[in-house]
Scaffold this motif. Structure first.
Motif, PDB file in Angstrom:
ATOM      1  N   LEU A 413       0.839  -1.197   0.000  1.00  0.00           N
ATOM      2  CA  LEU A 413       0.000   0.000   0.000  1.00  0.00           C
ATOM      3  C   LEU A 413       0.872   1.244   0.000  1.00  0.00           C
ATOM      4  O   LEU A 413       0.626   2.188  -0.765  1.00  0.00           O
ATOM      5  N   ARG A 414       1.880   1.255   0.852  1.00  0.00           N
ATOM      6  CA  ARG A 414       2.755   2.420   0.929  1.00  0.00           C
ATOM      7  C   ARG A 414       3.449   2.679  -0.410  1.00  0.00           C
ATOM      8  O   ARG A 414       3.536   3.816  -0.885  1.00  0.00           O
ATOM      9  N   HIS A 415       3.931   1.616  -1.046  1.00  0.00           N
ATOM     10  CA  HIS A 415       4.621   1.754  -2.328  1.00  0.00           C
ATOM     11  C   HIS A 415       3.678   2.280  -3.399  1.00  0.00           C
ATOM     12  O   HIS A 415       4.054   3.119  -4.233  1.00  0.00           O
ATOM     13  N   PHE A 416       2.433   1.798  -3.367  1.00  0.00           N
ATOM     14  CA  PHE A 416       1.441   2.271  -4.335  1.00  0.00           C
ATOM     15  C   PHE A 416       1.168   3.765  -4.148  1.00  0.00           C
ATOM     16  O   PHE A 416       1.090   4.520  -5.128  1.00  0.00           O
ATOM     17  N   LEU A 417       1.014   4.194  -2.900  1.00  0.00           N
ATOM     18  CA  LEU A 417       0.762   5.615  -2.637  1.00  0.00           C
ATOM     19  C   LEU A 417       1.936   6.482  -3.089  1.00  0.00           C
ATOM     20  O   LEU A 417       1.746   7.561  -3.664  1.00  0.00           O
ATOM     21  N   VAL A 452       6.465   3.292   9.485  1.00  0.00           N
ATOM     22  CA  VAL A 452       7.861   3.642   9.192  1.00  0.00           C
ATOM     23  C   VAL A 452       8.015   5.136   8.949  1.00  0.00           C
ATOM     24  O   VAL A 452       8.798   5.819   9.612  1.00  0.00           O
ATOM     25  N   ASP A 453       7.262   5.655   7.982  1.00  0.00           N
ATOM     26  CA  ASP A 453       7.331   7.073   7.637  1.00  0.00           C
ATOM     27  C   ASP A 453       5.918   7.619   7.492  1.00  0.00           C
ATOM     28  O   ASP A 453       4.971   6.855   7.244  1.00  0.00           O
ATOM     29  N   PRO A 454       5.730   8.932   7.617  1.00  0.00           N
ATOM     30  CA  PRO A 454       4.404   9.511   7.404  1.00  0.00           C
ATOM     31  C   PRO A 454       3.872   9.169   6.016  1.00  0.00           C
ATOM     32  O   PRO A 454       4.621   9.106   5.041  1.00  0.00           O
ATOM     33  N   LEU A 455       2.581   8.956   5.937  1.00  0.00           N
ATOM     34  CA  LEU A 455       1.959   8.601   4.664  1.00  0.00           C
ATOM     35  C   LEU A 455       1.995   9.781   3.700  1.00  0.00           C
ATOM     36  O   LEU A 455       1.809  10.928   4.117  1.00  0.00           O
TER      37      LEU A 455
END
Length: 563
Positions: A413-417, A452-455
């Motif tokens: 999900l994070r990578h997609f965003l 891990v990091d802010p979205l």
């Protein structure tokens, strides 16, 4: 047509247009392969021609004559050296090496110095012609194979053949494709977006033609590119799986007819079918059902002004229940983009329910800000919990009690965003306004993605969250004023989340203790947040849409976020 017309004539016309669209799509894919094949062949010929031109130029500079058959004539020279003509020998293994050696010895013994020079030029010419011949022999059959049946129907066999064509062109064009600067090895979305923008149109088209599966799943590429690639993957996969499913025999009679009072006994035929075919038949049925859901979304384009669909991700055998990522409208150019993560029990066979929620969000958001462009994305690329109650699907404890699936899916999900943000900024030069929202267990995935990091989003919205593994927006690196939550009073899921520990210290986003904006709801149950009432959007749905288009003052709140 769907926006303006209805009736039998319109339905018949739409049916014919969809068939025509399928034909055009097949033509597009095959023409892409033909174009790439021709470009690769031209590249091979170009290299050979460069070598030929260089050899001919050197021959002319040395006062030698290049003949039509590639041989080289040389004048008399030296002491008693007579003029003559030599034919070159191309590299072709040991035999050619021996022949070249003999020819060089003869030239070296010749008192005419032009002989050796002519032989050297003739060998280079022969080598260039040999490479051109090899390119012709490689590409001629591949180009001849890029033909369809002589009819107006694009069948499953045609799409299966297109898959074979892709493999053939990709193999033949290896050197041509290798010359294209490699995409970033680590898949970094920003680097990927920059890499793609730096390619020529021919290079981009070549990669789309021969590697649709690879491009379709690459975050950071333009939505139009991913959509084109994934639609090709969808068409080819559907043909392949349908052909395989059709080849599986029908299920035989399951039980022997031994009378009403006799215990049921399986037939030998059914047992054989069960052991050999049943599992695969179920897998294929599930995959085909998922593809049907995607196709139906394509067909809804235009209905109630629904925009074009962009297929940003597709794999029926990814995760445990498939992968489907579809955008309503182009997220690369939208003023407002919302990514929606569905919750437990979602799979590709029921993904249409989740697509419908995303479509409702698009309609209401677009109604609130008609002059702004909106894109809503359904993101389903994780192993959604298959059980929410004990002893379901052989799970003694329901999968939804654990954050295992959320932890596993969060990086994707994070990578997609990150990819969405990179593609939008590359296309527009601006970041745009983005919202990440989820329902039920989907919000737990969001919480893990923020660890891990802010979205990389402006607003985060949770609907009926059982917990996000945090006690406050600050724990997720978020501004409380841009964190939004809602939960109906009769929805049991937030309470269940507290009891199983998905909420940090038994706190969920819809609790006042969490510290975000808690929105009002006027709907019931766990799945009613996108309902209409009396033909009008519910307050629950309108509040979500207001956040998506940054109409914060229009959001009905039970509690405003704390500073």
């Amino acid at each position: 047509m769907q926006a303006a017309l209805e009736g039998e004539a319109a339905s018949a016309a739409l049916t014919q247009l969809r068939k025509l669209g399928q034909n055009f799509h097949y033509i597009q894919v095959e023409c892409g392969l033909a174009s790439t094949a021709l470009n690769a062949m031209a590249s091979d010929f170009r290299e050979a021609k460069t070598k030929l031109d260089s050899a001919v130029a050197d021959a002319h500079e040395q006062k030698l004559t290049v003949n039509a058959d590639g041989s080289v004539s040389y004048p008399a020279g030296g002491e008693k050296g007579e003029g003559g003509k030599v034919s070159g020998i191309a590299d072709a293994g040991d035999s050619s090496d021996t022949a070249k050696s003999v020819a060089r010895q003869a030239a070296n013994f010749d008192p005419n110095p032009h002989h050796a020079r002519a032989l050297e030029c003739a060998n280079r010419i022969a080598q260039a012609l040999q490479e051109a011949t090899e390119a012709d022999e490689l590409w001629a059959p591949k180009l001849r194979s890029l033909k369809a049946d002589d009819d107006l129907t694009v069948s499953a066999d045609d799409w299966v053949d297109a898959t074979k064509d892709t493999r053939g062109v990709r193999t033949g064009a290896k050197d041509y494709l290798d010359a294209i600067k490699d995409r970033p090895k680590n898949g970094d979305p920003k680097l990927t977006a920059t890499w793609w923008k730096g390619l020529s149109k021919d290079q981009q088209n070549a990669l789309i033609a021969v590697d649709p599966a690879g491009l379709g799943k690459t975050d950071g590429l333009p939505a139009e590119v991913r959509d084109e690639a994934n639609r090709t993957v969808l068409s080819e996969a559907r043909a392949q799986y349908q052909t395989e499913r059709d080849a599986i025999p029908a299920e035989p009679t399951k039980f022997k007819n031994l009378g009403p009072k006799v215990e049921a006994v399986y037939t030998d035929e059914w047992l054989a079918w069960h052991h050999k075919h049943e599992d695969r038949a179920k897998q294929l049925d599930k995959a085909l059902a998922g593809m049907d859901n995607i196709e139906r979304r394509f067909e809804r384009t235009g209905t109630n002004n629904l925009p074009e669909a962009y297929l940003l991700g597709f794999d029926p055998f990814a995760n445990s229940d498939g992968k489907v990522i579809i955008a309503n409208g182009n997220p690369d150019t939208a003023d407002h983009t919302a990514t929606y993560v569905p919750g437990s029990l979602t799979d590709q066979t029921n993904i249409e329910d989740e697509l419908d929620k995303s479509e409702r969000l698009w309609r209401e958001s677009s109604t609130l800000r008609p002059k702004d462009s909106v894109s809503t994305i359904t993101w389903f690329d994780y192993n959604s919990p298959r059980s929410v109650q004990p002893m379901i699907e052989h799970d003694v404890l329901p999968e939804a009690m654990s954050d295992k699936q959320a932890t596993e899916g969060a990086p994707r999900l994070r990578h997609f965003l990150d990819g969405n943000a990179a593609a939008h900024e590359t296309a527009t030069g601006e970041k745009g306004h983005s919202t990440l929202m989820g329902h039920s267990y989907g919000t737990t995935v969001m919480g893990d993605a923020a660890k891990v990091d802010p979205l990389p989003v402006d607003d985060v919205m949770t609907v009926a969250s059982p917990g996000v593994q945090a006690q406050s927006p600050g724990d997720m690196g978020l501004d409380p004023k841009h964190f939004w939550a809602m939960a109906s009073p009769d929805d049991p899921v937030p309470g269940l989340g507290k009891s199983v520990g998905l909420g940090e210290d038994r706190i969920v986003p819809s609790d006042s203790e969490f510290g975000g904006n808690v929105m009002k709801t006027d709907t019931e149950g766990h799945g009613g947040y996108w309902d209409y009432k009396g033909g009008e959007a519910s307050d629950s749905l309108t509040n979500q849409a207001s956040v998506i288009v940054r109409e914060y003052d229009e959001v009905g709140l039970k509690q405003e976020a704390r500073e």
